[in-house]
Design an enzyme around this catalytic site. Structure first.
Site, PDB file in Angstrom:
ATOM      1  N   SER A  95      17.857  77.334  10.263  1.00 30.05           N
ATOM      2  CA  SER A  95      18.475  77.548   8.958  1.00 30.05           C
ATOM      3  C   SER A  95      19.512  76.474   8.633  1.00 30.05           C
ATOM      4  O   SER A  95      19.186  75.297   8.534  1.00 30.05           O
ATOM      5  CB  SER A  95      19.076  78.950   8.921  1.00 30.05           C
ATOM      6  OG  SER A  95      19.458  79.320   7.619  1.00 30.05           O
ATOM      7  N   ASP A 267      16.138  75.585   5.791  1.00 31.49           N
ATOM      8  CA  ASP A 267      14.886  76.326   5.642  1.00 31.49           C
ATOM      9  C   ASP A 267      14.764  76.976   4.266  1.00 31.49           C
ATOM     10  O   ASP A 267      13.825  77.723   4.013  1.00 31.49           O
ATOM     11  CB  ASP A 267      14.732  77.380   6.742  1.00 31.49           C
ATOM     12  CG  ASP A 267      15.717  78.531   6.615  1.00 31.49           C
ATOM     13  OD1 ASP A 267      16.792  78.340   5.999  1.00 31.49           O
ATOM     14  OD2 ASP A 267      15.418  79.623   7.131  1.00 31.49           O
TER      15      ASP A 267
END
Length: 469
Positions: A95, A267
């Protein structure tokens, strides 16, 4: 031993904390506990290829089929799982974390992240040696511990022995994964008889997965798009760019005179935005604008929005003024989603830029959030700066105090007295939140007030007492 799963999957420094062996076992676990067909995606990190190979080896060793989506945003995998009727999905991404980190998060057949109980079963499976360890134990011995959780696949009998020969699985490259995700976002706007023609957007994709999707989607909707950080070398993801570093986007806004700035993390499950006058548009503001728009269209289920205890006081006041109920959860998009599913709510989010719109996707989706925000602004008939004025953002001060005993702090009469004094002085124009960290020996002291000076004064006073205790 620390729990393998954190608040958003398994995460750590690649090849040190998150090893190929763990990725291999998670691949096996995906087949054992979710089912035979697993869609696998990744972000742009250098370690993505290595961990993808290990995970695919695990999936195929368990007799599963790995459908490879390549570099794609996390919400793209959640969508593909449903669109292709797969048993589950896996995203190899850390992430917003630095490039040396990586992670693996799993989705069930409905595109939802896994509940704690199922993660615990998967962790036990990995600690016991994966499928190789399982086959050394009889199916009858396993049956008691493998009772179904939330409809998860029951592997007791099927995996009593290790697949071999023609029972092994294989991998297939998906050719249209990105197009399916892009078209889903585009169609959500076109179905509202709307497009973005004539709109100028500045975009920072953070050297991440959205480099392949967000520019294309916005251009298909007719927008003029100036994009930065849309290349990647595997070790530049999130580095001084994207949703956690808005300075490059703000500079681009000044250079281009764009109508809106959009920034994703690695992401692209979150989004942060910038107005033409340089105002930061965080998740609270985005949720406020979208919720008010949804209410006006009659699609805000149960007239309620979901946020976390960390949302800005200005958000709750904006919702109160709009006649919308607010439910707050623990910090973490998984807890927001649990509340939404349990009570049939349609929108939930976090200040960090995660927002879940269950009409459109089953997890945080930065691209979908951005296009729905733009649509809400256009319907309002206002420009971006006027539209975000629905929420007044209160100054917020957060101090992390290292402590030796978090429980002693929470039980201290001196700390409680200091909090009570601050709350009485602040009244409706402020609030205090003390939150022990779940992963560090830290107590977080957060104060919001009408002025920055008041917020700092109260936060420092409370933090001093916490530190003394």
């Amino acid at each position: 031993m620390a729990r393998l799963f954190g608040t958003d999957g398994v995460r750590g420094i690649a090849n040190v904390e998150l090893t190929n062996e763990i990725a291999y076992r998670l691949g096996q676990a995906a087949v054992v506990f979710l089912g035979k067909t697993i869609i696998v995606g990744k972000d742009t990190r250098l370690s993505g290829d290595m961990l993808e190979s290990a995970m695919v080896a695990g999936i195929t060793s368990a007799g599963g089929t790995a459908l490879l989506a390549g570099v794609i945003p996390t919400p793209g995998i959640a969508l593909l799982v449903r669109k292709l009727s797969a048993a589950g999905g896996a995203v190899i991404s850390a992430s917003h974390n630095p490039p040396e980190y990586n992670g693996i998060k799993l989705f069930d057949s409905f595109g939802y992240k896994l509940p704690d109980a199922l993660e615990d079963r998967i962790e036990a499976f990995i600690n016991d040696g994966g499928l190789e360890g399982r086959t050394r134990t009889s199916a009858s011995d396993q049956s008691a511990s493998d009772a179904s959780v939330d409809g998860a696949h029951d592997p007791s009998d099927e995996f009593a022995c290790m697949p071999c020969g023609s029972d092994l699985g294989f991998a297939v490259q998906l050719k249209d994964a990105l197009d399916i995700y892009i078209d889903h976002a585009v169609d959500s706007i076109l179905s509202q008889n709307m497009d973005f023609k004539g709109m100028h957007i500045a975009l920072d994709t953070g050297h991440g997965a959205s480099s392949l999707t967000s520019p294309a989607a916005l251009r298909k909707l007719g927008a003029i798009v100036d994009v930065i950080n849309d290349d990647f070398d595997g070790f530049d993801i999130n580095v001084k760019c994207g949703s956690t570093h808005l300075e490059p986007l703000m500079d681009l806004m000044k250079e281009t005179g764009a109508d809106l700035g959009i920034a994703h993390d690695g992401d692209a499950d979150r989004v942060m935005m910038v107005s033409p006058t340089g105002r930061e548009i965080d998740g609270d503001i985005v949720e406020a604008v979208c919720a008010i728009d949804m209410k006006s269209r009659g699609v805000l289920k149960n007239n309620t929005v979901v946020s976390t205890v960390m949302c800005n006081l200005g958000f709750t006041h904006a919702m109160r003024d709009a006649g919308i109920e607010v439910v707050q959860t623990k910090v973490g998009d998984r807890y927001v989603l649990e509340e939404m599913r349990a009570n049939d709510y349609s929108i939930g989010g976090e200040q960090s830029g995660h927002m879940i719109l269950l009409e459109h996707n089953s997890t945080g989706d930065g691209l979908m959030t951005a296009v729905q925000f733009i649509a809400a602004v256009k319907r309002s008939g206002k420009n971006v700066d006027e539209a975000i004025d629905v929420m007044k953002k209160y100054p917020q001060v957060l101090i992390n105090v290292r402590v030796s005993d978090k429980q002693a702090v929470s039980e201290s009469t001196d700390v409680l007295a200091a909090v009570r004094t601050a709350e009485e002085e602040l009244g409706e124009n402020g609030r205090v939140l003390l939150r022990p960290s779940g992963t560090e020996p830290v107590v977080r002291v957060m104060v919001e007030a009408a002025t920055q000076a008041d917020a700092e004064r109260h936060a420092k006073a409370i933090a001093a007492i916490v530190e003394k205790i």
